[in-house]
Motif scaffolding. Sequence first.
Motif, PDB file in Angstrom:
ATOM      1  N   ASP A 183       0.849  -1.190   0.000  1.00  0.00           N
ATOM      2  CA  ASP A 183       0.000   0.000   0.000  1.00  0.00           C
ATOM      3  C   ASP A 183       0.884   1.240   0.000  1.00  0.00           C
ATOM      4  O   ASP A 183       2.112   1.130  -0.064  1.00  0.00           O
ATOM      5  N   GLU A 184       0.261   2.387   0.084  1.00  0.00           N
ATOM      6  CA  GLU A 184       1.039   3.621  -0.064  1.00  0.00           C
ATOM      7  C   GLU A 184       2.056   3.797   1.052  1.00  0.00           C
ATOM      8  O   GLU A 184       3.014   4.562   0.914  1.00  0.00           O
ATOM      9  N   ASN A 185       1.864   3.082   2.180  1.00  0.00           N
ATOM     10  CA  ASN A 185       2.837   3.189   3.272  1.00  0.00           C
ATOM     11  C   ASN A 185       3.893   2.100   3.213  1.00  0.00           C
ATOM     12  O   ASN A 185       4.705   1.949   4.125  1.00  0.00           O
ATOM     13  N   GLY A 186       3.834   1.295   2.162  1.00  0.00           N
ATOM     14  CA  GLY A 186       4.820   0.241   2.005  1.00  0.00           C
ATOM     15  C   GLY A 186       4.485  -1.018   2.798  1.00  0.00           C
ATOM     16  O   GLY A 186       5.352  -1.883   2.971  1.00  0.00           O
ATOM     17  N   LEU A 197       6.626   3.383  -5.599  1.00  0.00           N
ATOM     18  CA  LEU A 197       5.826   4.192  -4.661  1.00  0.00           C
ATOM     19  C   LEU A 197       6.050   5.682  -4.918  1.00  0.00           C
ATOM     20  O   LEU A 197       5.195   6.500  -4.626  1.00  0.00           O
ATOM     21  N   HIS A 198       7.229   5.998  -5.500  1.00  0.00           N
ATOM     22  CA  HIS A 198       7.508   7.406  -5.838  1.00  0.00           C
ATOM     23  C   HIS A 198       7.081   7.727  -7.260  1.00  0.00           C
ATOM     24  O   HIS A 198       7.481   8.751  -7.813  1.00  0.00           O
ATOM     25  N   PRO A 258       3.805   1.790 -10.151  1.00  0.00           N
ATOM     26  CA  PRO A 258       2.871   2.378  -9.176  1.00  0.00           C
ATOM     27  C   PRO A 258       1.478   1.816  -9.454  1.00  0.00           C
ATOM     28  O   PRO A 258       1.156   1.549 -10.613  1.00  0.00           O
ATOM     29  N   ARG A 279      -3.912   3.123  -3.508  1.00  0.00           N
ATOM     30  CA  ARG A 279      -2.609   3.660  -3.889  1.00  0.00           C
ATOM     31  C   ARG A 279      -1.541   2.759  -3.321  1.00  0.00           C
ATOM     32  O   ARG A 279      -1.669   2.253  -2.208  1.00  0.00           O
ATOM     33  N   GLY A 280      -0.508   2.570  -4.086  1.00  0.00           N
ATOM     34  CA  GLY A 280       0.553   1.687  -3.634  1.00  0.00           C
ATOM     35  C   GLY A 280       1.424   1.317  -4.806  1.00  0.00           C
ATOM     36  O   GLY A 280       1.545   2.068  -5.763  1.00  0.00           O
ATOM     37  N   ALA A 281       2.011   0.155  -4.730  1.00  0.00           N
ATOM     38  CA  ALA A 281       2.914  -0.258  -5.802  1.00  0.00           C
ATOM     39  C   ALA A 281       2.907  -1.774  -5.909  1.00  0.00           C
ATOM     40  O   ALA A 281       2.567  -2.482  -4.953  1.00  0.00           O
TER      41      ALA A 281
END
Length: 789
Positions: free
Chosen positions: A374-377, A429-430, A458, A466-468
């Motif tokens: 997720d977006e926080n890894g 993620l970036h 991404p 959102r995430g990767a």
Amino acid sequence: MRRRDPGAPRTAGPLAAVVVLVAGLVISAAVSVVLREAQRDRAGNVMDQRHQMALAAVRTEIDRYRGLLDTLAAGFSTRAEPSWEDYDVASAPLADAGLLGAAGVAYVVPVRTGDVAAAQRRWRERGASGLVLRPQGTGDEHYFSIYARQLTEVTGPSMTGVDLVTVAQPAMAMEDARRLHRTTVSDTYVLLRDRTLPAGGQQQSLVLAAPVWTRENESEFRGWVVLGLRSGDFLTGVLATVGQGHLGGSLIVTNSDGSRVTVADRAVPGEKDLTRSSGFEVGDHRWTLVTQADSGRLPGAGSATPRLALVAGAVFSVLLAWLVYALATSRARARDQVEVATAELREAEADSRRQAGLLGAIMTSISDGVSVVDENGRFLVQNPAARRLLGMEVDAHRGPRDWQEQYGVFRPDGKTPMPLEEMPLMMALHGESPDGVEMLVRNPGRPDGVLLSVDGRPLDASAGLRGAVAVFRDITDLRRYEHDLSIFAGVVAHDLKAPLAVIRGHADLVLEDLDMSGIAAGAPEADEIRDGLRRITATVDRMDLLIETLLAYTTSRHAPLRLESVDLTRTAREIAAERAAHPGDRPVPQWSVSPLPPVEADPAMIRHVLDNLIGNAVKYVRPGGTPRVVVSGERTVSGLVRIEVADAGIGIPDAEKPRIFESFHRTEAAAGYAGTGLGLAICRRIVERHGGEIGVEDNPGGGARFHFTLPAAVTELKEEPVVDTDQDDEAVRAALDRALAERAAIMQAGMLPGLGGFEPDTDPRDEAPVGTSLSEQAGLKRPGAAAGS
Ligand code: ADP
């Protein structure tokens, strides 16, 4: 749950609408009926009032007539025999009294048959000029009208001198009046004066007869005052006044013989739905007044309200029914839509379940590892292959900072811990989309380590998350295989080059021997042998070049980069010097090498690039033309160094420019020039491995201008004397050998890229290093051709 009948909502709507419509119409009709009844009652009341008014008017009028006659008769009772002037004065008010239907008023006297002549004379004397008494009938007494006053416009024969004794109805009334001493009313008949009118114009009439008695002690009968009344005109006048045109009716008189005669009849416009009838006494007769009216036209009685109520009610009912229908069916429609949507949703749900199942199956069965964060890894998904490749379960609670340590992630050398910002998941993620990032994973689950190639992406925000995502595969075996292949290529090259070197060496020796043997040049056998030998050496050189290039092509991909500061100016000048020293059969090139900024690169590889570009610049000139080569360079704003190699040669068509960097691609114009089509492909590989770019454009003065970028130098340059282009052959030779040795060093590195952390399966062959020149391998001294084209 009880299932609803699907047909119900479709019939319920129309049914409800019909019920509402019918109910609405019934209620409207009922309201209309009630209103009509109320209106009828009101009309009845109005009719009653009008009828009573008409009745009162008829009676009042008759009474008024009688009163006027009585007054007139009373006036004559004082005089013995009234003169014409008396009569005229006394009867004049009647003419102005507006007596409805009154035809005329006359003074009538009884005369005995024997007195007719005397009476005629006497009345003439009293003013009745021209009076002629015309006795009728056989009786002894005659009733002669002496004076007469017309009360209507209707003209007719003069009524004076007429003997009324033979006209039964007035005669009877007069006799009754005389007998009873009061005013009487006759039976109905057609007035004498009207009898000359056409039948349609004749109407039933009657007379009012007032007796004239003297008022002396012994009262004496003098005669009558007789008023002729046309019943039709009378009734019409009365009803017109009272009924204001809305009231019709008839007047029925019951005569002495009991016969009922309708003496007047007034039609009424419209429907005669209201009728009233009243009887009353007039003298000795019974009169009946019948009035009729149309309730719809009677003022104050009729109105359009009931009809309006019916129409409005019907319209309202229709609207209400339509509304109910619309509401009921819209609910049904909405329900249908919901059902369709629900069915679609179910189908979509089943479909997504299927898809999820399929995706799950794919994720489970594919050999590539897939991880989603997720977006926080935090790890959300990890397929079995990912688990197997990483050698452990991912910890969903640990963030990216722990990845390196937790999973044992290293750069491909197997020693340097992978920086977090270089990890593909982090890059994704970036917002980046890295491909083919190589990293080595070594941890308790994978103690031997596994080399992974990782692609990161991404996650599309439209996916609602959102995430990767990272997809990785094991390339350990591939690298090993490539390594083995590379070694194999090296060995094959070596094995091929050794016999080639021997052939080349011996050919050279035979040529030298031939020159020294003293066989005159020009001798046919000697020339043939020399030709043959030169062809052999040329072919051997071509094959040597091909093997060199193929080796360079292989090593350019895998040889580890040994980065250091490289003095490009010196490198370029050395290459120029080599080329100048050995122009072959071409004219000596014209050079211009500007001072170039130092770069951070693998010196051997960069030398290969420059050598290749300069070699092409020298090679691709028009036959007989002098090669002109300009090498220049500068620092760019982005911290790179941009090098340009321009020539004045045959140039490259625009369409070919992107393709010449592909393996084995040669332009048509290059047909007459030696080459393999691999040189630029190798250059691109090398430049890109350094993080730079390579390209070509037209040289404004004609020819091509190649350019490439490299990172600028970060470390100190090693101080080495710059090789001057004027150095002698020895110096050139030394530089050439160093360059070739560096090339060979690539092959001798032992470790292939990506396998820095592994021991190779087989030891590289450490016989003569691949890349050494043929003359060296053959043990013969010969100025060699530079690597590359
Ligand atoms: P090679 O020179 O061995 O054929 P390269 O990869 O070095 O292979 O070059 C690919 C092709 O690009 C050449 O065949 C030639 O057609 C074209 N080319 C390269 N350099 C030049 C140049 N300086 N001028 C004109 N054409 C060139």
